[in-house]
Write an enzyme that holds these catalytic residues in place. Structure first.
Site, mmCIF file in Angstrom:
data_model
loop_
_atom_site.group_PDB
_atom_site.id
_atom_site.type_symbol
_atom_site.label_atom_id
_atom_site.label_comp_id
_atom_site.label_asym_id
_atom_site.label_seq_id
_atom_site.Cartn_x
_atom_site.Cartn_y
_atom_site.Cartn_z
ATOM 1 N N LYS A 1 0.822 -1.211 0.000
ATOM 2 C CA LYS A 1 0.000 0.000 0.000
ATOM 3 C C LYS A 1 0.859 1.265 0.000
ATOM 4 O O LYS A 1 0.655 2.168 -0.811
ATOM 5 C CB LYS A 1 -0.936 0.032 1.223
ATOM 6 N N ARG B 1 -9.475 0.732 9.077
ATOM 7 C CA ARG B 1 -9.026 -0.624 9.354
ATOM 8 C C ARG B 1 -10.066 -1.405 10.146
ATOM 9 O O ARG B 1 -9.814 -2.577 10.469
ATOM 10 C CB ARG B 1 -7.740 -0.577 10.178
ATOM 11 N N ARG C 1 11.482 -5.927 5.053
ATOM 12 C CA ARG C 1 11.239 -4.485 4.865
ATOM 13 C C ARG C 1 12.256 -3.658 5.642
ATOM 14 O O ARG C 1 12.558 -3.936 6.789
ATOM 15 C CB ARG C 1 9.821 -4.122 5.322
ATOM 16 N N ARG D 1 11.533 -1.917 11.161
ATOM 17 C CA ARG D 1 10.493 -1.536 12.112
ATOM 18 C C ARG D 1 10.353 -2.623 13.167
ATOM 19 O O ARG D 1 10.362 -3.808 12.847
ATOM 20 C CB ARG D 1 9.160 -1.343 11.388
ATOM 21 N N ARG E 1 -0.239 -9.336 13.535
ATOM 22 C CA ARG E 1 -0.833 -8.315 12.665
ATOM 23 C C ARG E 1 -1.693 -8.950 11.575
ATOM 24 O O ARG E 1 -2.725 -8.402 11.193
ATOM 25 C CB ARG E 1 0.268 -7.438 12.055
HETATM 26 P P1 ADP Z 1 2.203 -1.808 3.246
HETATM 27 O O1 ADP Z 1 2.238 -0.304 3.192
HETATM 28 O O2 ADP Z 1 0.989 -2.381 2.593
HETATM 29 O O3 ADP Z 1 2.401 -2.334 4.629
HETATM 30 P P2 ADP Z 1 4.817 -1.659 1.894
HETATM 31 O O4 ADP Z 1 4.537 -0.775 0.743
HETATM 32 O O5 ADP Z 1 5.546 -1.077 3.046
HETATM 33 O O6 ADP Z 1 3.432 -2.348 2.393
HETATM 34 O O7 ADP Z 1 5.599 -2.946 1.371
HETATM 35 C C1 ADP Z 1 6.017 -3.981 2.266
HETATM 36 C C2 ADP Z 1 7.346 -4.591 1.795
HETATM 37 O O8 ADP Z 1 7.146 -5.284 0.562
HETATM 38 C C3 ADP Z 1 8.443 -3.556 1.519
HETATM 39 O O9 ADP Z 1 9.682 -4.133 1.878
HETATM 40 C C4 ADP Z 1 8.353 -3.331 0.011
HETATM 41 O O10 ADP Z 1 9.623 -2.955 -0.513
HETATM 42 C C5 ADP Z 1 7.924 -4.712 -0.486
HETATM 43 N N1 ADP Z 1 7.053 -4.666 -1.677
HETATM 44 C C6 ADP Z 1 6.065 -3.777 -1.946
HETATM 45 N N2 ADP Z 1 5.452 -4.054 -3.112
HETATM 46 C C7 ADP Z 1 6.059 -5.170 -3.605
HETATM 47 C C8 ADP Z 1 5.868 -5.972 -4.792
HETATM 48 N N3 ADP Z 1 4.920 -5.679 -5.704
HETATM 49 N N4 ADP Z 1 6.671 -7.043 -4.947
HETATM 50 C C9 ADP Z 1 7.614 -7.355 -4.031
HETATM 51 N N5 ADP Z 1 7.856 -6.646 -2.901
HETATM 52 C C10 ADP Z 1 7.083 -5.563 -2.679
HETATM 53 P P1 ADP Z 2 1.303 -1.836 7.819
HETATM 54 O O1 ADP Z 2 0.695 -1.287 6.577
HETATM 55 O O2 ADP Z 2 2.633 -2.463 7.616
HETATM 56 O O3 ADP Z 2 0.385 -2.701 8.605
HETATM 57 P P2 ADP Z 2 1.028 0.777 9.102
HETATM 58 O O4 ADP Z 2 2.204 1.655 9.070
HETATM 59 O O5 ADP Z 2 -0.123 1.091 8.225
HETATM 60 O O6 ADP Z 2 1.590 -0.693 8.842
HETATM 61 O O7 ADP Z 2 0.469 0.666 10.579
HETATM 62 C C1 ADP Z 2 1.303 0.362 11.670
HETATM 63 C C2 ADP Z 2 0.497 0.248 12.941
HETATM 64 O O8 ADP Z 2 -0.140 1.505 13.224
HETATM 65 C C3 ADP Z 2 -0.645 -0.759 12.916
HETATM 66 O O9 ADP Z 2 -0.218 -2.083 13.200
HETATM 67 C C4 ADP Z 2 -1.557 -0.200 14.007
HETATM 68 O O10 ADP Z 2 -1.063 -0.490 15.294
HETATM 69 C C5 ADP Z 2 -1.430 1.301 13.793
HETATM 70 N N1 ADP Z 2 -2.454 1.818 12.867
HETATM 71 C C6 ADP Z 2 -2.246 2.418 11.655
HETATM 72 N N2 ADP Z 2 -3.412 2.746 11.085
HETATM 73 C C7 ADP Z 2 -4.395 2.347 11.941
HETATM 74 C C8 ADP Z 2 -5.825 2.379 11.913
HETATM 75 N N3 ADP Z 2 -6.490 2.893 10.872
HETATM 76 N N4 ADP Z 2 -6.488 1.882 12.988
HETATM 77 C C9 ADP Z 2 -5.845 1.369 14.051
HETATM 78 N N5 ADP Z 2 -4.512 1.285 14.124
HETATM 79 C C10 ADP Z 2 -3.777 1.776 13.088
#
Ligand code: ADP
Ligand code: ADP
Ligand code: ZN
Length: 209
Positions: free
Chosen positions: A13, A88, A122, A153, A164
């Site tokens: 995302k 979420r 990541r 992280r 998660r």
């Molecule tokens: P989210 O915001 O949904 O948690 P991220 O954008 O942070 O996800 O991506 C999570 C991990 O996966 C990062 O290490 C990123 O570089 C990797 N990643 C993202 N998109 C892809 C893809 N299409 N193929 C392989 N790895 C990806």
């Molecule tokens: P990822 O996409 O890898 O799950 P985020 O950076 O979006 O990670 O979120 C990290 C953490 O922040 C989540 O695991 C949660 O604890 C908190 N968080 C983020 N957005 C929300 C939301 N909309 N509602 C509740 N908790 C949230």
């Protein structure tokens, strides 16, 4: 266009939101980034959120709804935005109805098995928010954009990732049906290369523009 990116942690995302926002010149609103900034700054919200985030739990809905209401009221949101990581939960989605008019919800689909390796590999830049994967860094430990030192992280530790994913399936996945029922959901295959995922998203958004 007011857009939601929905999908499990690690679905891509944030990575895609950065690119799409740059292309459409709209802000990316990442609630995870906002919460991490609040923790760094030691605000009251940050203090409340930290223990939930470290444990891989969701931060309470009221806190998130307040954050998003304030953020969407800012002038840069007038021409559209991407909500990355919000809503979420169903109560968050219901509260959003009173705050914003959403045009389209993109669901990035990635299987759980892939998520674990994506999140454990990541690496992020705390200075600029840049996101990378070890498999593509070739040993680099600093950010390509700003030179900052990359970190892992705390909530990307394997034990926390499992939690998660559980939280995602229990509390966030119901939003797929919620937005399907409103005719706003579009599925994206998130299990392809970065450019292919991006192309799918832009095609869907083009059809909506
Ligand atoms: P989210 O915001 O949904 O948690 P991220 O954008 O942070 O996800 O991506 C999570 C991990 O996966 C990062 O290490 C990123 O570089 C990797 N990643 C993202 N998109 C892809 C893809 N299409 N193929 C392989 N790895 C990806
Ligand atoms: P990822 O996409 O890898 O799950 P985020 O950076 O979006 O990670 O979120 C990290 C953490 O922040 C989540 O695991 C949660 O604890 C908190 N968080 C983020 N957005 C929300 C939301 N909309 N509602 C509740 N908790 C949230
Ligand atoms: Zn950086």
């Amino acid at each position: 266009m007011n857009i939601i990116f929905l999908g499990p942690p690690g679905a891509g995302k944030g990575t895609q939101a950065v690119r799409v926002c740059e292309a459409l010149k709209i802000p990316q609103i990442s609630t995870g980034d906002i919460l991490r900034a609040a923790i760094r700054e030691g605000t009251e919200t940050g203090l409340k959120a930290k223990s939930y985030m470290d444990a891989g739990q969701l931060v309470p809905d009221e806190i998130l709804v307040d954050i998003v209401r304030d953020r969407l009221a800012q002038s840069d949101c007038a021409n559209g935005y991407i909500l990355d990581g919000f809503p979420r939960t169903v109560p968050q989605a219901e509260a959003l109805e009173g705050i914003a008019r959403i045009d389209v919800v993109l669901e990035l689909q990635v299987e759980d098995e892939k998520i674990v390796s994506r999140l454990s590999g990541r690496r992020v830049c705390p200075a600029c928010g840049g996101t990378y994967h070890v498999s593509l860094l070739g040993g680099r430990t600093s950010c390509e954009k700003c030179g900052g030192e990359l970190i892992q992280r705390k909530d990307d530790a394997p034990e926390t990732v499992q939690n998660r994913l559980k939280v995602y399936h229990e509390q966030t996945q119901p939003l797929v049906d919620y937005y399907q029922g409103k005719g706003k959901l579009k599925a994206v295959d998130g299990d392809l290369g970065l450019d292919k995922v991006y192309a799918q998203i832009m095609e869907i958004l083009g059809a909506h523009a």
